[in-house]
Design an enzyme around this catalytic site. Structure first.
Site, PDB file in Angstrom:
ATOM      1  N   GLU A 182       9.796 -13.317 -36.647  1.00  0.00           N
ATOM      2  CA  GLU A 182       8.702 -13.534 -37.586  1.00  0.00           C
ATOM      3  C   GLU A 182       7.388 -12.969 -37.054  1.00  0.00           C
ATOM      4  O   GLU A 182       6.654 -12.281 -37.779  1.00  0.00           O
ATOM      5  CB  GLU A 182       8.543 -15.025 -37.895  1.00  0.00           C
ATOM      6  N   HIS A 435      19.280 -14.660 -66.318  1.00  0.00           N
ATOM      7  CA  HIS A 435      19.057 -13.219 -66.177  1.00  0.00           C
ATOM      8  C   HIS A 435      17.699 -12.864 -66.773  1.00  0.00           C
ATOM      9  O   HIS A 435      17.336 -13.373 -67.827  1.00  0.00           O
ATOM     10  CB  HIS A 435      20.153 -12.451 -66.918  1.00  0.00           C
TER      11      HIS A 435
END
Length: 456
Positions: A182, A435
């Site tokens: 990170e 979707h």
């Protein structure tokens, strides 16, 4: 005169303060002891402020590549002090929030360093807190080795890296776990040339091998240098930088981040005198958080892996509900804890890797779906990554899920719920995913494991 409580919690990180809130909800007279700032390392110096830094780097990355989206942003610059200031403001806001939660739930907050003078007796300065039960939630700190000691100027731990005195030009990151990757991602996106050194044979070694390989390729493409199966033998700190000896080869860096793991905060608590069982400094507990000493409990990083804030919080709830005699109390199940890395690309996983599943004797069905096959990912300009699912071929049980790419740290919880509910491939296949969303890839990966994939 000692102060009497049902429960005293030592440490106010995400394990301790969540345990205190749940205890208050269950009617327990609760005190919490904190030597620094409410919220512990995670909230003040870990999970939250690092995500604020990463968000700044992410936005800079998008501005640097605005033309990809048909936009123009001109020359993009940054003020490191202001980036850091924003991160600290986020931490301070949440610290104030925890203070408010303690007040709302009537939890007594005691500031100072705690010592256990008995299994259920806590000494804090001149105050003595007596309780029916005590939970140790003292967390952990950055691990240091004698030849890799941080000085806060040129050699940093994660804590120094969050408030950098200067922007690194050539940065060495020692260790490639979530914290190391990170910070490597943040400083690389902010313009530093980054080298990662990992002693094992791949970065992010706890992740699925395919995920590790993908992330390494992505980071190298971004300009990082990654050296695996290598060790930093020596750091020679100079006024203007650091000479690092990496597997016998000397190389110059402006700064170094040491991210080689953590050490539990168990010293000077009085545990040894009480005969508390320890394993390499970590407190040994059962599935409820109980130690071998009656009345004494431990949760979070101090109680061992995985060293994750959400694990600590849940352990706190488990322990408190057991203490309170809740009829629906449940023991801790570490197999359903997701791990997340908020680098670019993001990584998220839960359960067994493909290799671990095979080692455990499972016959597996494996599905995989790439981001490039997902309409939403393409529209976002985030078409690199994949979702991988591992199933028990005999029962259809979801053994593990492994994801790399944009926003997978938000997606992984869908698989965590599936595992918690003991869903099989049948339920996942029959679920209708909206979707266009990135979550459709989760469905397609399951379909792929059973020869039914639609969009590749």
């Amino acid at each position: 005169m000692s102060e009497q409580f049902d429960l005293v919690i030592v440490g106010s990180g995400p394990g301790g303060y969540v345990a205190a809130i749940r205890a208050a909800q269950l009617g327990l007279n609760t005190a919490i002891v904190e030597r620094e700032r409410l919220g512990g390392i995670c909230l003040n110096w870990g999970c939250i402020p690092t995500k604020a830094l990463l968000r700044s780097a992410e936005i800079k990355h998008y501005l640097d590549h605005a033309s990809v989206y048909g936009l123009s942003a001109g020359t993009v610059g940054f003020d490191l002090a202001k980036v850091t200031e924003r991160s600290r403001k986020v931490a301070n806001q949440l610290n104030a929030g925890v203070k408010g939660l303690m007040k709302k739930n009537k939890v007594t907050v005691v500031e100072g360093v705690a010592t256990l003078t008995g299994a259920t007796t806590v000494k804090v300065g001149e105050r003595t807190l007596q309780a029916k039960n005590v939970i140790v939630a003292t967390g952990a700190r950055a691990r240091e080795l004698p030849h890799l000691k941080a000085d806060g100027e040129r050699v940093w731990t994660y804590r120094h890296a969050m408030v950098p005195p200067a922007m690194p030009t050539e940065l060495l990151v020692i260790g490639s776990g979530a914290i190391g990757v990170e910070f490597a991602s943040f400083y690389s996106d902010m313009g530093a040339k980054v080298t990662i050194v990992e002693a094992l044979d791949r970065i992010l070694p706890v992740e699925d091998a395919e995920v590790s390989a993908f992330v390494e390729k992505a980071l190298v493409k971004q300009g990082m240098i990654i050296r695996t199966k290598a060790t930093v033998d020596k750091l020679d700190v100079k006024p203007d930088g650091v000479i690092a000896t990496i597997s016998g080869e000397a190389k110059a860096f402006s700064h170094v981040i040491v991210a080689i793991g953590i050490s539990p905060n168990t010293e000077n608590l009085g545990l040894e005198a009480l005969g508390v069982a320890l394993d390499r400094g970590h407190i040994i507990t059962n599935e409820w958080g109980q130690t071998n000493v009656p009345g004494l409990w431990a949760i979070g990083d101090v109680a061992g892996a995985p060293w994750l804030a959400h694990k600590a919080s849940h352990e706190g709830i488990v322990a408190v509900e057991k203490i309170a005699g809740e009829p629906h109390a449940h023991p801790m199940d570490k197999s359903n804890i997701a791990g997340c890395t908020y680098s670019r690309p993001q990584v998220a996983s839960v359960g067994l890797t493909e290799a671990k599943a095979k080692e455990a004797g499972y016959e597996v069905k494996v599905g995989k779906f790439p981001f490039i096959g997902n309409g939403k990912a393409i529209a976002l300009g985030e078409a690199e990554g994949f979702v991988k699912t591992v199933f028990d071929a005999k029962t259809g049980a979801l053994l593990g899920a492994h994801m790399v790419g944009a926003e997978v740290t938000e997606l992984i919880q869908g698989y965590v719920i599936a595992r918690q509910c003991e869903a099989t491939e049948a339920e996942l296949i029959q679920t209708i995913f909206p979707h266009p969303t990135l979550s459709e890839m989760m469905h397609e990966s399951v379909l792929d494991a059973y020869g039914r994939v639609l969009h590749i």
